[in-house]
Write a protein that holds these residues in place. Structure first.
Motif, short mmCIF file in Angstrom:
data_model
loop_
_atom_site.label_atom_id
_atom_site.label_comp_id
_atom_site.label_asym_id
_atom_site.label_seq_id
_atom_site.Cartn_x
_atom_site.Cartn_y
_atom_site.Cartn_z
N ALA A 163 0.83 -1.21 0.00
CA ALA A 163 0.00 0.00 0.00
C ALA A 163 0.86 1.25 0.00
N GLN A 164 1.98 1.22 0.72
CA GLN A 164 2.87 2.38 0.74
C GLN A 164 3.52 2.60 -0.61
N ALA A 166 2.22 1.83 -3.49
CA ALA A 166 1.18 2.39 -4.35
C ALA A 166 1.00 3.88 -4.11
N GLU A 167 1.12 4.30 -2.87
CA GLU A 167 0.99 5.73 -2.55
C GLU A 167 2.20 6.51 -3.05
N ILE A 168 3.39 5.91 -2.96
CA ILE A 168 4.59 6.56 -3.50
C ILE A 168 4.43 6.76 -5.01
N GLN A 169 3.92 5.74 -5.70
CA GLN A 169 3.69 5.84 -7.13
C GLN A 169 2.67 6.93 -7.45
N SER A 170 1.63 7.04 -6.63
CA SER A 170 0.60 8.06 -6.84
C SER A 170 1.19 9.46 -6.67
N LEU A 171 2.02 9.64 -5.66
CA LEU A 171 2.66 10.94 -5.44
C LEU A 171 3.61 11.29 -6.58
N ARG A 174 1.51 12.59 -9.37
CA ARG A 174 1.08 13.96 -9.08
C ARG A 174 2.21 14.95 -9.30
N ASP A 279 5.73 15.12 1.29
CA ASP A 279 4.88 13.95 1.50
C ASP A 279 5.61 12.67 1.11
N LEU A 283 6.54 9.52 3.60
CA LEU A 283 6.09 8.17 3.26
C LEU A 283 7.26 7.21 3.11
#
Length: 295
Positions: A163-164, A166-171, A174, A279, A283
């Motif tokens: 999950a982390q 995936a969030e790194i990839q999302s950031l 962005r 962010d 993370l």
């Protein structure tokens, strides 16, 4: 082999060759493999075999093993030194009740050092050898139980790490979108400033303008950092699915994650991009805390 944590615990009891025993084993995170054993004194030296077996089953972690052993029907018995006891009784009879000396009691006499001793039959070499053989077989099962608890914990950690990532990839996505808008804004500001310069008595030369534009483009370009971030995410996902211990490699990869996030922040020049970079750093730090306990 599924992802494995370095934290685990197992307990096991067994019997054989005329003995009964209880194992306890626990492990916590460590940069390497360290094994500490607490064994009965008559099994001195058996810890070397235990350490070899643990080394064959585990790659990393501080491992603590406690073993207690009792022999079937082996109860401690008192051995009385009858000659010394009789001598003390004679002395007590001679002086007891005279001159304020109290009469001696049997429990008082037995408490005198050397009169009564608690003894246990010593273990022969053959008995010890047979015991070590059955203990070694039982230790294999204990290590399996420990690995099961470590893998269970590792599975839960794998979900968090996934999950982390995936969030790194999302950031990162962005940041890529924000960087594109920022370049256009920088170009607009530059054209405005350039228009002002053209109205001065000493206009800037074309060569100097070209140099400035090139420098601005280099300083503003973060595509290389974002591309590396994406490749690091892909590599991390592969490691999480690996059938080998990956804790060290994930730790090294976190250093690369952090390097790209730092560079992104230093090149941002824009509050929104800086916030994304911060962010990312937070993370990545959380991700690294998790993998410190991965084998």
């Amino acid at each position: 082999m599924p992802l494995s944590s370095m934290t685990g615990f197992a307990r096991r009891a067994g019997e054989g060759s005329g003995f009964r025993w209880n194992w306890e084993i626990k492990s916590v995170n460590n940069k390497g493999l360290e094994v500490r054993c607490k064994l009965p004194t008559f099994l001195d030296g058996f810890d070397l075999q235990i350490k070899r077996m643990v080394g064959g089953a585990l790659a990393r972690g501080s491992v603590f093993i406690n073993l207690t052993v009792t022999r079937d029907g082996d109860e401690a018995v008192f051995e009385i030194n009858e000659e010394r006891l009789k001598a003390l009784i004679d002395v007590a009879a001679q002086y007891g009740g005279h001159g304020g000396v109290a009469q001696a009691s049997i429990d008082g006499l037995l408490a005198i050092k050397g009169v009564a001793d608690l003894s246990v039959r010593e273990t022969s070499d053959d008995e010890r050898e047979a015991l070590e053989q059955v203990l070694a077989k039982d230790l294999l099962e204990l290590l399996k139980a420990l690995k099961a608890t470590r893998e269970d914990e590792g599975g839960r950690m794998g979900e968090v790490l996934g999950a982390q990532l995936a969030e790194i990839q999302s950031l990162s996505e962005r940041a890529r979108a924000t960087a594109g808008d920022r370049v256009e804004a920088m170009q607009a500001r530059f054209l405005t400033q350039l228009a002002k310069l053209q109205n001065t008595d000493k206009p800037v030369s074309e060569d100097r303008l070209a140099q400035e534009v090139a420098m601005m483009a280099v300083k503003a370009d973060i595509q290389e950092e974002l591309d590396r971030l994406d490749s690091h995410v892909v590599e991390a996902k592969k490691l999480l699915k690996s059938d080998k211990p990956v804790g060290r490699r994930l730790d090294f990869l976190c250093q690369e994650f952090n390097r790209e996030a730092n560079t992104l922040c230093s090149k941002s020049g824009d509050s929104s991009l800086t916030n994304i970079g911060l962010d990312l750093k937070a993370l990545i730090d959380q991700f690294r805390e998790q993998i410190q306990n991965i084998e």
